[in-house]
Design an enzyme around this catalytic site. Sequence first.
Site, PDB file in Angstrom:
ATOM      1  N   ALA A 158      -4.492  67.836 -39.632  1.00 25.22           N
ATOM      2  CA  ALA A 158      -5.542  68.984 -39.760  1.00 25.22           C
ATOM      3  C   ALA A 158      -5.716  69.447 -40.949  1.00 25.22           C
ATOM      4  O   ALA A 158      -4.698  69.727 -41.842  1.00 25.22           O
ATOM      5  CB  ALA A 158      -5.400  70.110 -38.620  1.00 25.22           C
ATOM      6  N   GLY A 159      -7.128  69.653 -41.592  1.00 24.21           N
ATOM      7  CA  GLY A 159      -7.252  70.538 -42.825  1.00 24.21           C
ATOM      8  C   GLY A 159      -7.603  69.404 -43.900  1.00 24.21           C
ATOM      9  O   GLY A 159      -8.086  69.956 -45.028  1.00 24.21           O
ATOM     10  N   ASN A 171      -9.836  64.461 -38.087  1.00 28.06           N
ATOM     11  CA  ASN A 171     -11.042  63.947 -37.392  1.00 28.06           C
ATOM     12  C   ASN A 171     -12.249  64.640 -38.172  1.00 28.06           C
ATOM     13  O   ASN A 171     -13.214  63.846 -38.563  1.00 28.06           O
ATOM     14  CB  ASN A 171     -10.971  64.924 -36.114  1.00 28.06           C
ATOM     15  CG  ASN A 171     -12.270  64.633 -35.430  1.00 28.06           C
ATOM     16  OD1 ASN A 171     -11.930  64.886 -33.929  1.00 28.06           O
ATOM     17  ND2 ASN A 171     -13.238  64.146 -35.360  1.00 28.06           N
ATOM     18  N   THR A 172     -12.277  65.800 -38.678  1.00 24.52           N
ATOM     19  CA  THR A 172     -13.574  66.362 -39.146  1.00 24.52           C
ATOM     20  C   THR A 172     -13.975  65.701 -40.456  1.00 24.52           C
ATOM     21  O   THR A 172     -15.178  65.371 -40.802  1.00 24.52           O
ATOM     22  CB  THR A 172     -13.484  68.027 -39.302  1.00 24.52           C
ATOM     23  OG1 THR A 172     -13.111  68.497 -38.116  1.00 24.52           O
ATOM     24  CG2 THR A 172     -14.948  68.498 -39.723  1.00 24.52           C
ATOM     25  N   LYS A 207      -0.426  65.285 -27.690  1.00 23.10           N
ATOM     26  CA  LYS A 207      -0.428  65.930 -28.687  1.00 23.10           C
ATOM     27  C   LYS A 207      -0.668  67.536 -28.248  1.00 23.10           C
ATOM     28  O   LYS A 207      -1.813  67.774 -27.657  1.00 23.10           O
ATOM     29  CB  LYS A 207      -1.486  65.476 -29.749  1.00 23.10           C
ATOM     30  CG  LYS A 207      -1.266  66.412 -30.890  1.00 23.10           C
ATOM     31  CD  LYS A 207      -2.669  66.042 -32.030  1.00 23.10           C
ATOM     32  CE  LYS A 207      -3.065  67.517 -32.254  1.00 23.10           C
ATOM     33  NZ  LYS A 207      -4.427  67.473 -33.152  1.00 23.10           N
ATOM     34  N   GLY A 224     -10.412  71.692 -39.719  1.00 25.66           N
ATOM     35  CA  GLY A 224     -11.811  71.501 -39.892  1.00 25.66           C
ATOM     36  C   GLY A 224     -12.147  72.032 -41.042  1.00 25.66           C
ATOM     37  O   GLY A 224     -13.338  72.152 -41.730  1.00 25.66           O
TER      38      GLY A 224
END
Lengths: 259, 69
Positions: free
Chosen positions: A187-188, A209-210, A100, A161
């Site tokens: 993401a996001g 992830n976050t 990635k 994040g």
Amino acid sequence: MNDDKLVIAGIEFTSRLWVGTGKYKDFEETKKAIEASGTDVVTVSVRRVNIIDKSKENLLDYIDPKKYKILPNTAGCYTAKDAIRTAMLAAEAGITKLVKLEVIGDEKTLFPDNEAMLEATQVLVKEGLIVLPYMSDDPIMARKLVDIGCPAVMPLAAPIGSGLGIRNPYNIKIIMETVKVPVIVDAGVGTASDVAVAMELGCDAVLLNTAIAGAKDPIAMAEAMKHGVIAGRLAYKAGRIPQKLYATASSPLEGMIGS
Amino acid sequence: MNISLNGEKKEIPDNATILGLLEFLKTQPERVAVELNLNIVKKDAYGTTNIKEGDSVEVVAFMAGGMDS
């Protein structure tokens, strides 16, 4: 859903939810959250081995590479040169050529540097790597990346994040119409409904992830995300009803008393 | 002999190979990637690649991290 598999560059993925391994309290929590998410893809970063503290535990003692596809990323790279170097090392350390690719343009937004992304992608594709690019939600950029050999694209939903969810669903839609490769929202996203929205739009997978690691209960959130992906994917395949301004009765009017 | 290992000065046994260095560091060779003076050393060459005094070696592995972290 068993016949609904995602295939990228000949690699078959059973889960449409991909998860990162950062920001957890410890490896035990990481392991439990990943198990609860039902994923088969985990992203990892590539870092210098700690040569002083050898007692430090290794992530791979908790995340079995036989059970999960390990997707290394180039997180933390701000130049094409660093990203290329990191990706090449990742390919050598790993068992697949999958990477990635991230080339970050700015510390405050962590938005990708598009020019550097294209430059790094070009080199890595020539070196035989399978490049999954983290990119802005820009259809033109998606087309350019696919033209130079990316077998999938990973547009962001919102800044890394941020938990803002899909800020521009129309661009994500246009990206899906522009390129004929899998589109993975990366993401996001903040919560399960964001993931469901991405899947309802027709995205092929979501990487996050976050949103899991930062939740009060990461393991419960991992499970919620799993269901969000399944619900969104099913709804997309089922085909939603059109949106209309006025009501349409769902009960028959025939046989009403007093008619 | 002295080398630069992951950006820091380190004394390692003389005439070590990459494999010897990894054993000295108690690191599992199959889980790392190694650069010798900025060139990646393929895994099957670890045992035959010698390190010289003053060489710069990087040993990296997969660590926790999702996105930019």
